[in-house]
Design a protein around this motif. Structure first.
Motif, mmCIF file in Angstrom:
data_model
loop_
_atom_site.group_PDB
_atom_site.id
_atom_site.type_symbol
_atom_site.label_atom_id
_atom_site.label_comp_id
_atom_site.label_asym_id
_atom_site.label_seq_id
_atom_site.Cartn_x
_atom_site.Cartn_y
_atom_site.Cartn_z
ATOM 1 N N VAL A 182 0.869 -1.071 0.064
ATOM 2 C CA VAL A 182 0.241 -0.067 -0.118
ATOM 3 C C VAL A 182 0.853 1.101 0.104
ATOM 4 C CG1 VAL A 182 -1.999 -1.110 0.819
ATOM 5 C CG2 VAL A 182 -0.332 -0.059 2.508
ATOM 6 N N ASP A 183 1.969 1.014 0.203
ATOM 7 C CA ASP A 183 3.008 2.452 0.354
ATOM 8 C C ASP A 183 3.507 2.600 -1.022
ATOM 9 O OD1 ASP A 183 2.749 2.675 3.201
ATOM 10 O OD2 ASP A 183 4.425 1.377 3.478
ATOM 11 N N VAL A 184 3.293 1.861 -1.980
ATOM 12 C CA VAL A 184 3.759 1.744 -3.439
ATOM 13 C C VAL A 184 2.674 2.013 -4.161
ATOM 14 C CG1 VAL A 184 5.208 1.318 -5.210
ATOM 15 C CG2 VAL A 184 5.934 0.780 -2.811
ATOM 16 N N PRO A 185 2.231 3.401 -4.907
ATOM 17 C CA PRO A 185 1.165 3.417 -5.782
ATOM 18 C C PRO A 185 1.420 2.650 -6.877
ATOM 19 C CG PRO A 185 2.186 5.405 -5.610
ATOM 20 C CD PRO A 185 2.968 4.413 -4.723
ATOM 21 N N TYR A 186 0.157 2.389 -7.509
ATOM 22 C CA TYR A 186 0.186 1.930 -8.962
ATOM 23 C C TYR A 186 1.058 2.833 -9.757
ATOM 24 C CZ TYR A 186 -3.109 -1.730 -7.618
ATOM 25 O OH TYR A 186 -3.680 -2.797 -6.800
ATOM 26 N N GLY A 187 1.845 2.148 -10.689
ATOM 27 C CA GLY A 187 2.658 3.186 -11.666
ATOM 28 C C GLY A 187 1.683 3.320 -13.032
ATOM 29 N N TYR A 188 1.954 4.492 -13.381
ATOM 30 C CA TYR A 188 1.342 4.666 -14.784
ATOM 31 C C TYR A 188 2.672 4.964 -15.807
ATOM 32 C CZ TYR A 188 -2.792 4.872 -12.432
ATOM 33 O OH TYR A 188 -4.044 4.417 -11.551
ATOM 34 N N LEU A 189 2.780 4.109 -16.968
ATOM 35 C CA LEU A 189 4.028 3.949 -17.740
ATOM 36 C C LEU A 189 3.673 4.961 -19.158
ATOM 37 C CD1 LEU A 189 6.741 2.966 -17.537
ATOM 38 C CD2 LEU A 189 6.072 1.012 -18.904
ATOM 39 N N ASN A 190 4.542 5.827 -19.208
ATOM 40 C CA ASN A 190 4.508 6.634 -20.540
ATOM 41 C C ASN A 190 4.908 5.911 -21.708
ATOM 42 O OD1 ASN A 190 4.384 8.787 -22.401
ATOM 43 N ND2 ASN A 190 5.352 10.168 -21.064
ATOM 44 N N VAL A 191 4.152 5.482 -22.691
ATOM 45 C CA VAL A 191 4.529 4.706 -23.819
ATOM 46 C C VAL A 191 5.436 5.540 -24.722
ATOM 47 C CG1 VAL A 191 3.714 3.639 -25.785
ATOM 48 C CG2 VAL A 191 2.322 3.451 -23.706
ATOM 49 N N SER A 192 5.352 6.804 -24.709
ATOM 50 C CA SER A 192 6.396 7.577 -25.493
ATOM 51 C C SER A 192 7.952 7.215 -25.074
ATOM 52 C CB SER A 192 5.899 8.976 -25.393
ATOM 53 O OG SER A 192 6.105 9.625 -24.194
ATOM 54 N N LEU A 193 8.114 6.920 -23.667
ATOM 55 C CA LEU A 193 9.410 6.664 -23.495
ATOM 56 C C LEU A 193 10.052 5.675 -24.101
ATOM 57 C CD1 LEU A 193 8.903 7.174 -19.640
ATOM 58 C CD2 LEU A 193 10.100 8.657 -21.218
ATOM 59 N N PHE A 194 9.387 4.707 -24.742
ATOM 60 C CA PHE A 194 9.739 3.645 -25.565
ATOM 61 C C PHE A 194 10.054 3.862 -27.041
ATOM 62 C CE2 PHE A 194 8.041 1.783 -22.013
ATOM 63 C CZ PHE A 194 9.018 1.033 -21.362
#
Length: 158
Positions: A96-108
């Motif tokens: 619970v201390d680590v929120p879900y991540g949202y990944l930026n596709v443009s980084l790839f």
């Protein structure tokens, strides 16, 4: 030693070392993109230690990076459990201390030859809303590992 065998030996050494002055390593734009990935998303201080911003650092020699031996382009990234605090995912529950991540596709986007990408165990909830489509960013992708992440069924429609 006769001149002919010496010439063959020198030619072989040059060929296998990548030229007279060696290889330059990975492509600069891909090295920069890897460093952006590390700083923007993959934050575990005990992961990706050799991903450093040092002039001449060859990202093809970095852990979790696979490059084509000829083109020196990144073809594989194994980024399992590289977000800080993600060890708990291994045991099947969300820290619970680590929120879900949202990944930026443009980084790839710089990885034009990427064939294999493993993001498992990073508690990725979704991709950042972005004008870049998944198919544009991952046009050559053959293997995508997402085990232990938290995508809903919508990712597969993308």
């Amino acid at each position: 030693m006769e001149p002919k065998p010496l010439w063959i030996l020198l030619t072989a050494l040059v060929f296998f070392s990548g030229g007279w002055f060696g290889t330059e390593g990975c492509l600069e734009q891909e090295r920069i993109a890897l460093l952006q990935l590390k700083s923007n998303f993959f934050s575990d201080p005990f992961s990706l230690l050799d991903w450093v911003d040092v002039k001449g650092s060859d990202c093809c020699r970095w852990e979790r990076v696979e490059c084509n031996i000829t083109s020196r382009r990144v073809i594989g990234l194994d980024l399992n459990f590289t977000r800080q605090g993600q060890g708990d995912v291994l045991y099947g529950y969300h820290n619970v201390d680590v929120p879900y991540g949202y990944l930026n596709v443009s980084l790839f986007l710089p990885f034009q030859e990427l064939k294999s990408l493993t993001l498992s165990g990073n508690q990725i909830g979704d991709f950042v809303d972005n004008p870049v489509s998944l198919s544009a960013a991952f046009s050559k992708l053959e293997i995508l590992g997402l085990r232990g992440d938290n995508f809903d069924g919508n990712i597969f429609s993308s």
